[in-house]
Design a protein around this motif. Structure first.
Motif, PDB file in Angstrom:
ATOM      1  N   GLN A 105       0.815  -1.214   0.000  1.00 27.68           N
ATOM      2  CA  GLN A 105       0.000   0.000   0.000  1.00 27.68           C
ATOM      3  C   GLN A 105       0.849   1.265   0.000  1.00 27.68           C
ATOM      4  O   GLN A 105       0.376   2.325  -0.381  1.00 27.68           O
ATOM      5  CB  GLN A 105      -0.945  -0.014   1.206  1.00 27.68           C
ATOM      6  CG  GLN A 105      -2.010  -1.079   1.078  1.00 27.68           C
ATOM      7  CD  GLN A 105      -2.804  -1.299   2.350  1.00 27.68           C
ATOM      8  OE1 GLN A 105      -2.417  -0.881   3.436  1.00 27.68           O
ATOM      9  NE2 GLN A 105      -3.930  -2.002   2.218  1.00 27.68           N
ATOM     10  N   GLN A 106       2.112   1.144   0.387  1.00 23.88           N
ATOM     11  CA  GLN A 106       3.015   2.302   0.413  1.00 23.88           C
ATOM     12  C   GLN A 106       3.801   2.466  -0.883  1.00 23.88           C
ATOM     13  O   GLN A 106       4.480   3.457  -1.076  1.00 23.88           O
ATOM     14  CB  GLN A 106       3.988   2.174   1.586  1.00 23.88           C
ATOM     15  CG  GLN A 106       3.309   2.215   2.930  1.00 23.88           C
ATOM     16  CD  GLN A 106       4.239   1.849   4.073  1.00 23.88           C
ATOM     17  OE1 GLN A 106       5.419   1.624   3.880  1.00 23.88           O
ATOM     18  NE2 GLN A 106       3.702   1.798   5.277  1.00 23.88           N
ATOM     19  N   ARG A 107       3.685   1.476  -1.778  1.00 22.67           N
ATOM     20  CA  ARG A 107       4.457   1.521  -3.023  1.00 22.67           C
ATOM     21  C   ARG A 107       3.707   2.273  -4.109  1.00 22.67           C
ATOM     22  O   ARG A 107       2.477   2.314  -4.113  1.00 22.67           O
ATOM     23  CB  ARG A 107       4.749   0.099  -3.536  1.00 22.67           C
ATOM     24  CG  ARG A 107       5.549  -0.714  -2.571  1.00 22.67           C
ATOM     25  CD  ARG A 107       6.103  -1.979  -3.153  1.00 22.67           C
ATOM     26  NE  ARG A 107       5.136  -2.900  -3.718  1.00 22.67           N
ATOM     27  CZ  ARG A 107       5.464  -4.091  -4.188  1.00 22.67           C
ATOM     28  NH1 ARG A 107       6.705  -4.493  -4.164  1.00 22.67           N
ATOM     29  NH2 ARG A 107       4.548  -4.892  -4.693  1.00 22.67           N
ATOM     30  N   THR A 108       4.455   2.807  -5.035  1.00 18.15           N
ATOM     31  CA  THR A 108       3.862   3.450  -6.200  1.00 18.15           C
ATOM     32  C   THR A 108       3.179   2.414  -7.072  1.00 18.15           C
ATOM     33  O   THR A 108       2.075   2.612  -7.550  1.00 18.15           O
ATOM     34  CB  THR A 108       4.956   4.166  -7.023  1.00 18.15           C
ATOM     35  OG1 THR A 108       5.633   5.066  -6.160  1.00 18.15           O
ATOM     36  CG2 THR A 108       4.370   4.911  -8.196  1.00 18.15           C
ATOM     37  N   ARG A 109       3.848   1.297  -7.276  1.00 18.38           N
ATOM     38  CA  ARG A 109       3.358   0.221  -8.125  1.00 18.38           C
ATOM     39  C   ARG A 109       2.796  -0.883  -7.234  1.00 18.38           C
ATOM     40  O   ARG A 109       3.492  -1.775  -6.812  1.00 18.38           O
ATOM     41  CB  ARG A 109       4.520  -0.294  -8.978  1.00 18.38           C
ATOM     42  CG  ARG A 109       4.116  -1.168 -10.095  1.00 18.38           C
ATOM     43  CD  ARG A 109       5.314  -1.555 -10.949  1.00 18.38           C
ATOM     44  NE  ARG A 109       6.436  -2.080 -10.194  1.00 18.38           N
ATOM     45  CZ  ARG A 109       6.524  -3.330  -9.740  1.00 18.38           C
ATOM     46  NH1 ARG A 109       5.550  -4.176  -9.951  1.00 18.38           N
ATOM     47  NH2 ARG A 109       7.593  -3.735  -9.097  1.00 18.38           N
ATOM     48  N   GLN A 110       1.502  -0.803  -6.969  1.00 23.61           N
ATOM     49  CA  GLN A 110       0.848  -1.747  -6.057  1.00 23.61           C
ATOM     50  C   GLN A 110       0.295  -2.953  -6.814  1.00 23.61           C
ATOM     51  O   GLN A 110      -0.127  -2.828  -7.960  1.00 23.61           O
ATOM     52  CB  GLN A 110      -0.298  -1.059  -5.318  1.00 23.61           C
ATOM     53  CG  GLN A 110       0.146   0.099  -4.460  1.00 23.61           C
ATOM     54  CD  GLN A 110      -1.020   0.809  -3.805  1.00 23.61           C
ATOM     55  OE1 GLN A 110      -2.171   0.446  -3.973  1.00 23.61           O
ATOM     56  NE2 GLN A 110      -0.709   1.850  -3.050  1.00 23.61           N
ATOM     57  N   VAL A 111       0.300  -4.115  -6.124  1.00 23.65           N
ATOM     58  CA  VAL A 111      -0.317  -5.302  -6.724  1.00 23.65           C
ATOM     59  C   VAL A 111      -1.696  -5.560  -6.136  1.00 23.65           C
ATOM     60  O   VAL A 111      -2.508  -6.239  -6.749  1.00 23.65           O
ATOM     61  CB  VAL A 111       0.572  -6.555  -6.576  1.00 23.65           C
ATOM     62  CG1 VAL A 111       1.886  -6.369  -7.307  1.00 23.65           C
ATOM     63  CG2 VAL A 111       0.800  -6.920  -5.133  1.00 23.65           C
ATOM     64  N   GLY A 112      -1.963  -5.059  -4.938  1.00 24.31           N
ATOM     65  CA  GLY A 112      -3.287  -5.156  -4.332  1.00 24.31           C
ATOM     66  C   GLY A 112      -3.450  -6.331  -3.383  1.00 24.31           C
ATOM     67  O   GLY A 112      -2.667  -7.281  -3.402  1.00 24.31           O
ATOM     68  N   PRO A 113      -4.487  -6.273  -2.553  1.00 24.54           N
ATOM     69  CA  PRO A 113      -4.701  -7.287  -1.515  1.00 24.54           C
ATOM     70  C   PRO A 113      -4.968  -8.691  -2.056  1.00 24.54           C
ATOM     71  O   PRO A 113      -4.581  -9.679  -1.425  1.00 24.54           O
ATOM     72  CB  PRO A 113      -5.902  -6.782  -0.724  1.00 24.54           C
ATOM     73  CG  PRO A 113      -6.334  -5.506  -1.330  1.00 24.54           C
ATOM     74  CD  PRO A 113      -5.432  -5.176  -2.470  1.00 24.54           C
ATOM     75  N   GLN A 114      -5.625  -8.795  -3.213  1.00 24.05           N
ATOM     76  CA  GLN A 114      -5.906 -10.133  -3.765  1.00 24.05           C
ATOM     77  C   GLN A 114      -4.627 -10.852  -4.159  1.00 24.05           C
ATOM     78  O   GLN A 114      -4.476 -12.051  -3.906  1.00 24.05           O
ATOM     79  CB  GLN A 114      -6.856 -10.041  -4.952  1.00 24.05           C
ATOM     80  CG  GLN A 114      -8.264  -9.667  -4.550  1.00 24.05           C
ATOM     81  CD  GLN A 114      -9.164  -9.534  -5.764  1.00 24.05           C
ATOM     82  OE1 GLN A 114      -8.754  -9.035  -6.801  1.00 24.05           O
ATOM     83  NE2 GLN A 114     -10.396  -9.996  -5.621  1.00 24.05           N
ATOM     84  N   VAL A 115      -3.700 -10.126  -4.755  1.00 23.72           N
ATOM     85  CA  VAL A 115      -2.429 -10.726  -5.159  1.00 23.72           C
ATOM     86  C   VAL A 115      -1.615 -11.102  -3.922  1.00 23.72           C
ATOM     87  O   VAL A 115      -1.040 -12.196  -3.860  1.00 23.72           O
ATOM     88  CB  VAL A 115      -1.630  -9.793  -6.085  1.00 23.72           C
ATOM     89  CG1 VAL A 115      -0.220 -10.301  -6.331  1.00 23.72           C
ATOM     90  CG2 VAL A 115      -2.366  -9.603  -7.409  1.00 23.72           C
ATOM     91  N   ILE A 116      -1.604 -10.226  -2.918  1.00 26.30           N
ATOM     92  CA  ILE A 116      -0.865 -10.521  -1.681  1.00 26.30           C
ATOM     93  C   ILE A 116      -1.449 -11.779  -1.020  1.00 26.30           C
ATOM     94  O   ILE A 116      -0.695 -12.663  -0.581  1.00 26.30           O
ATOM     95  CB  ILE A 116      -0.895  -9.331  -0.705  1.00 26.30           C
ATOM     96  CG1 ILE A 116      -0.254  -8.081  -1.331  1.00 26.30           C
ATOM     97  CG2 ILE A 116      -0.243  -9.687   0.628  1.00 26.30           C
ATOM     98  CD1 ILE A 116       1.224  -8.137  -1.552  1.00 26.30           C
ATOM     99  N   ALA A 117      -2.760 -11.895  -0.973  1.00 22.92           N
ATOM    100  CA  ALA A 117      -3.400 -13.081  -0.372  1.00 22.92           C
ATOM    101  C   ALA A 117      -3.059 -14.336  -1.176  1.00 22.92           C
ATOM    102  O   ALA A 117      -2.756 -15.391  -0.589  1.00 22.92           O
ATOM    103  CB  ALA A 117      -4.909 -12.887  -0.298  1.00 22.92           C
TER     104      ALA A 117
END
Length: 179
Positions: A130-142
């Motif tokens: 969430q702090q990055r410019t290029r986010q992958v999002g919560p679904q990818v993290i999960a």
């Protein structure tokens, strides 16, 4: 190794110059940051799947370009090892087939196959994302968190020459490339 106050001491590891150092962990686990901090003085040492994706389609997030991205990723790693260069493979390496392919490339070139696993809680990966410019999002993290748990079970049965499991406290680890 815990100190008297219960804090961990930074991990120190040594690898020979003829090493393929494979980073394994979820998005947001700190792999690329770690690589830049430890090997950024010679940035060509780091072969990043995100950078390869960006070279292919100008967008490091475009998952539609993965086939071409990983063709380039493995090609560059092969060429670096063929030329006797220490190399850091910066991708998630969460899938067994991806780790196996990197292991096989190392073996083909007579290199030490070293796996550096970033065991970082999913909550921290999400916070970092969430702090990055290029986010992958919560679904990818999960999704990555699930793959990571599977990887933790599989890795002990894989034939790596060295396996190091890092936690968030190990970001200051010293890595010495010998020779």
């Amino acid at each position: 190794m815990p100190t008297e106050r219960g804090e961990s001491m930074p991990v120190n590891m040594r690898v020979p110059r003829r090493t393929l150092l494979v980073l394994c962990g979820s998005a947001g686990s700190g792999k690329s940051t770690f690589a830049a901090q430890h090997f950024g003085a010679t940035p060509t040492t780091i072969v990043s799947s995100d950078h390869c994706r960006e070279l292919i389609c100008d967008d490091p997030n475009n998952q539609q370009a993965n086939l071409d991205t990983f063709d380039l990723f493995y090609y560059i790693i092969n060429k670096r090892l063929f030329n006797g260069r220490f190399t850091v493979a910066d991708s998630t390496a969460l899938r067994p087939d991806a780790r196996r392919r990197l292991w096989e490339i190392a073996r083909r070139h007579g290199y030490l196959a070293c796996l550096l696993v970033f065991n970082i809680p999913a909550e921290l990966c999400l916070e970092r994302d969430q702090q990055r410019t290029r986010q992958v999002g919560p679904q990818v993290i999960a999704y990555h968190a699930e793959l990571f748990q599977q990887a933790l079970l599989a890795i002990p049965n894989e034939d790596w020459d060295q396996t190091h499991i890092f936690t968030d406290n190990d970001i200051e680890a010293a890595i010495e490339v010998e020779g």
